[in-house]
Design an enzyme around this catalytic site. Structure first.
Site, PDB file in Angstrom:
ATOM      1  N   TYR A 165       0.762  -1.036   0.057  1.00  0.00           N
ATOM      2  CA  TYR A 165       0.034   0.049  -0.137  1.00  0.00           C
ATOM      3  C   TYR A 165       0.842   1.315   0.146  1.00  0.00           C
ATOM      4  CZ  TYR A 165      -4.512  -2.238   0.290  1.00  0.00           C
ATOM      5  OH  TYR A 165      -5.571  -2.850  -0.179  1.00  0.00           O
TER       6      TYR A 165
ATOM      7  N   GLU B   9      -0.499 -27.789  19.580  1.00  0.00           N
ATOM      8  CA  GLU B   9      -1.345 -27.419  18.516  1.00  0.00           C
ATOM      9  C   GLU B   9      -2.546 -26.796  18.779  1.00  0.00           C
ATOM     10  OE1 GLU B   9      -3.048 -30.701  16.079  1.00  0.00           O
ATOM     11  OE2 GLU B   9      -4.215 -29.399  14.901  1.00  0.00           O
TER      12      GLU B   9
ATOM     13  N   ASP C 151      -2.961 -33.073  17.505  1.00  0.00           N
ATOM     14  CA  ASP C 151      -3.912 -34.208  17.411  1.00  0.00           C
ATOM     15  C   ASP C 151      -3.531 -35.402  16.506  1.00  0.00           C
ATOM     16  OD1 ASP C 151      -6.064 -32.676  18.500  1.00  0.00           O
ATOM     17  OD2 ASP C 151      -6.753 -31.730  16.767  1.00  0.00           O
TER      18      ASP C 151
END
Lengths: 172, 397
Positions: free
Chosen positions: B140, B226, B278
């Site tokens: 920008y 996690e 997991d």
């Protein structure tokens, strides 16, 4: 990192002095105070505490004080004022640690800058007070020794009176 | 009313053994003198002053060329995979000697070089003002010139390469979402932050890692989670008080700042790192990202990877070992199976037999489970039994 070993096989790691040399001048002092006030009592091992205390003294001697001296020797008024305020705080806590700074503060006084003199004066007074305290302790020791010798009859009353007078004069 | 019994404190002897091993190895490595392979240049993580010096050196060389030839150009190390060498043994990123030349007066490279100079100007500004910006902000700063963020991103990478440094050293940072808690004290500019004293949320990892410095720690290992839910569990249990550690999470996929911070603390403190993810291919993938960086060997990968990280759990074999009830196990879908197979094809998995076996077991049983499945045995099971027992027995991959 500087490693300190615990009794139980664990370790405490503290940032090395070399890294601290790159810091802004007030930061090593903040670090020392932080570890002393917040961390030391969390280690339940006296030898470890002693070793870390010793390291913090080294940080003060090798990093913090030279940093302050460097600023006092320079021309940045704002930085000098900041450094003097920190030195005053340190002098109140442990005058011996900031002793190497004394000649630099005296030099600053000679420059005659009113603002800086206001900051330098209490530091010099602290140094003087500490010096007097030290002398007084020495005189007291001499006087007590003479008193014992006088009572044992090994010296004259005149000699004892002289030592006592010197002590009382300094005390007043 | 009966008072709550104090939970057992495990002797996490295997984790402690690993900690001593890493500490000794780390101290040995510090003493080693590293010899770079011939025809390579090292990429350095620089501080503000050093980066500015490199910018001035580069600018001086351009000016000299203008005076000498009137046809200035910039020499830029190539970022092709053949020119990026990751010296795994010494854990260094090296650039080969393939150089590209971009000329100021050539029509083909004029747009490219203008963008490059614009980014260099912005980096100089950021460093002088001691500010940081994101890649999006750089885009920008000159939308018309860059046209698309892809172009500004490329110029950002080129500027970092040109200066032989990392993107973070140019003060162009990635956004962060991770948090960290535990036995660690850091400095963020002039503030000292105690990561044990910030409440249960911990410290939000700053993307401006050049402002961060490790001050003190008595941790013996690092635990990477996690999920935020596991972080809450460990945080409420004040896990690090019982077992001296630093805990962090990226709340899902590992973002750049979290990976950089993890690498920094594990390397500087010479601590072993364990992940708890997991028991599914995505969890294993997250572990692999911490371990190796993202799949493509990017220019920055070695500054983000933690090569010695261990997978603590949840392993497929744990589901059997701890007798996780069937209703807490989830059947794998086609995507899970495909991803597991993909992981099994990776070299870093093939080199780790225990990991390969666990993934093969998952594929055979076609099941997965979340960390939260362990709470079927009570909320404290994770902190009072599962993690300590694994650290005690050395049951990790």
């Amino acid at each position: 990192m500087k490693i300190f070993h615990k009794n139980d096989g664990g370790i405490v790691q503290l940032i090395s002095k070399d890294k601290m040399k790159e810091w802004p001048i007030e930061l090593p002092l903040i670090f020392i105070e932080y570890v002393r006030n917040n961390q030391l009592n969390t280690y339940d091992d006296n030898k470890l505490k002693k070793d870390i205390e010793q390291y913090l003294d080294e940080v003060l001697r090798d990093v913090a004080i030279p940093g302050l001296i460097n600023v006092l020797d320079g021309n940045d008024q704002e930085e000098i004022s900041k450094a003097l305020s920190r030195i005053e705080e340190l002098a109140k806590k442990n005058i011996e640690l900031v002793k190497p700074i004394k000649p630099y503060v005296e030099n600053l006084m000679k420059k005659g800058d009113k603002t800086l003199n206001v900051l330098c004066k209490p530091i010099i007074e602290n140094f003087d007070k500490a010096e007097r305290k030290k002398q007084l302790a020495e005189k007291r020791k001499i006087m007590q020794k003479k008193e014992k010798e006088f009572l044992a009859g090994t010296i004259s009353g005149e000699e004892y009176a002289k030592a006592r007078k010197e002590y009382l004069l300094l005390k007043d | 009313m009966a008072s709550k019994a104090e939970s057992k404190k495990w002797d996490i002897k295997e984790a402690k053994k690993l900690f001593q091993e890493y500490l000794n190895k780390g101290l040995e490595e510090e003493k080693k003198e590293i010899k770079l392979p011939e025809d390579t240049v090292k990429i350095d993580d620089l501080n503000k002053k050093q980066t500015l010096e490199r910018i001035y050196e580069l600018t001086d060389s351009i000016i000299e060329k203008i005076y000498a030839t009137g046809r200035p150009s910039i020499e830029l190390p190539s970022r092709t995979s053949t020119n990026i060498i990751w010296d795994e043994k010494n854990d260094l990123l090296l650039l080969g000697k393939q150089i590209m030349e971009k000329q100021f007066h050539s029509l083909a490279s004029v747009a490219d070089i203008t963008r490059l100079m614009k980014v260099l100007e912005k980096v100089n500004e950021l460093l002088l003002k001691d500010l940081h910006a994101t890649k999006r902000e750089i885009f920008y700063s000159a939308v018309q010139l860059f046209g698309d963020q892809k172009n500004s991103d490329k110029s950002i990478e080129d500027v970092a390469t040109m200066l032989y440094t990392t993107r973070n050293s140019t003060h162009i940072v990635a956004s962060a979402k991770g948090s960290c808690i535990g036995r660690l004290r850091i400095r963020d500019r002039n503030d000292i932050i105690d990561l044990e004293g910030l409440g249960s949320g911990g410290w939000t990892i700053s993307p401006m890692l050049d402002n961060i410095e490790i001050l003190e720690s008595d941790a013996e290992f690092i635990l990477v989670l996690e999920k935020d839910a596991a972080m809450i569990r460990l945080s409420e249990a004040r896990f690090w008080r019982k077992y001296p550690c630093i805990i962090l999470t990226a709340k899902g996929a590992a973002d750049i700042a979290t990976r950089m911070f993890l690498r920094r603390i594990s390397k500087e403190l010479k601590l072993p790192v364990f992940t708890l993810v997991d028991s599914d291919p995505y969890g294993h993938y997250i572990h692999s990202v911490y371990l190796r960086g993202s799949k493509r060997l990017s220019y920055e990968s070695p500054f983000l990877a933690t090569p010695n990280i261990k997978l603590l759990g949840v392993l497929t074999k744990d589901l059997e070992k701890y007798k996780i009830p069937n209703d807490c196990r989830i059947p794998m879908n086609q995507t899970d199976i495909k991803r597991t197979k993909e992981l099994l094809g990776e070299d870093f998995v093939k080199r780790n037999k225990a990991w390969e076996e666990d993934l093969k077991l998952a594929l055979k049983l076609k099941i997965k489970a979340e960390i939260q499945a362990l709470s079927t045995f009570g909320f404290e099971f994770l902190t009072d039994q599962y993690i300590p027992e694994k650290l005690s027995t050395g049951d990790w991959i």
